[in-house]
Design an enzyme around this catalytic site. Sequence first.
Site, PDB file in Angstrom:
ATOM      1  N   HIS A  81       7.596   0.239   6.872  1.00 56.60           N
ATOM      2  CA  HIS A  81       6.457   0.881   6.233  1.00 56.60           C
ATOM      3  C   HIS A  81       5.533   1.534   7.249  1.00 56.60           C
ATOM      4  O   HIS A  81       5.461   1.116   8.410  1.00 56.60           O
ATOM      5  CB  HIS A  81       5.696  -0.134   5.395  1.00 56.60           C
ATOM      6  CG  HIS A  81       6.432  -0.563   4.175  1.00 56.60           C
ATOM      7  ND1 HIS A  81       5.860  -1.317   3.182  1.00 56.60           N
ATOM      8  CD2 HIS A  81       7.708  -0.341   3.766  1.00 56.60           C
ATOM      9  CE1 HIS A  81       6.738  -1.537   2.219  1.00 56.60           C
ATOM     10  NE2 HIS A  81       7.876  -0.965   2.560  1.00 56.60           N
ATOM     11  N   GLU A  83       2.286   1.519   7.572  1.00 58.38           N
ATOM     12  CA  GLU A  83       1.252   0.648   8.125  1.00 58.38           C
ATOM     13  C   GLU A  83       1.831  -0.223   9.239  1.00 58.38           C
ATOM     14  O   GLU A  83       1.210  -0.385  10.294  1.00 58.38           O
ATOM     15  CB  GLU A  83       0.679  -0.270   7.028  1.00 58.38           C
ATOM     16  CG  GLU A  83       0.133   0.458   5.824  1.00 58.38           C
ATOM     17  CD  GLU A  83       1.144   0.615   4.688  1.00 58.38           C
ATOM     18  OE1 GLU A  83       0.736   0.478   3.526  1.00 58.38           O
ATOM     19  OE2 GLU A  83       2.332   0.881   4.971  1.00 58.38           O
ATOM     20  N   CYS A 109       1.348  -2.698   0.596  1.00 62.00           N
ATOM     21  CA  CYS A 109       2.087  -3.750  -0.098  1.00 62.00           C
ATOM     22  C   CYS A 109       1.677  -5.111   0.467  1.00 62.00           C
ATOM     23  O   CYS A 109       0.877  -5.194   1.415  1.00 62.00           O
ATOM     24  CB  CYS A 109       3.588  -3.539   0.055  1.00 62.00           C
ATOM     25  SG  CYS A 109       4.207  -3.871   1.724  1.00 62.00           S
ATOM     26  N   CYS A 112       2.577  -5.592   4.284  1.00 57.92           N
ATOM     27  CA  CYS A 112       1.687  -4.821   5.152  1.00 57.92           C
ATOM     28  C   CYS A 112       0.272  -5.391   5.120  1.00 57.92           C
ATOM     29  O   CYS A 112      -0.425  -5.383   6.142  1.00 57.92           O
ATOM     30  CB  CYS A 112       1.697  -3.351   4.750  1.00 57.92           C
ATOM     31  SG  CYS A 112       3.251  -2.525   5.168  1.00 57.92           S
TER      32      CYS A 112
END
Length: 149
Positions: A81, A83, A109, A112
């Site tokens: 991801h 992040e 999410c 993260c």
Amino acid sequence: MERMRFMERPSRDELCMQIACVVAKRGTCGRAQVGAILARKGRVLATGYNGPPSGLPHCFDSNGCSNLDRVAENGCARSVHAEANCIAFAARHGIRTEGATLYCSHLPCLRCAELIINSGIRRVFYTNDYRIKEGEILLQQAGVDIIKL
């Protein structure tokens, strides 16, 4: 001589969010392109976008994800991801994350959110909602400010 008229300047938060959305265009996941930047006092410290781990094939490459229907339905298991990539970049280059602000094109999410909390990031700005709310709930419980732009 007539004075030049300037367009309205974006705030630092708006500018950082715009940069995160441009960074998202580098994302290589077939499901969604997501971008993130880490900033302090409106100055960019690190960037990240979603895609496979460094050196591995991208989703749109012939060796990447082969079933985009599965990807759209269940999410991409290959992509790191945005992040996480942003935080990893900062760690790899010795950039302090404590007290920084994360700007992300999408609400983080759960995984993260855990990284954000443990990295000492205090504020998260985002533009697009995420269908699963556990990350948002965890960030709220940890006292991280969450702001939708």
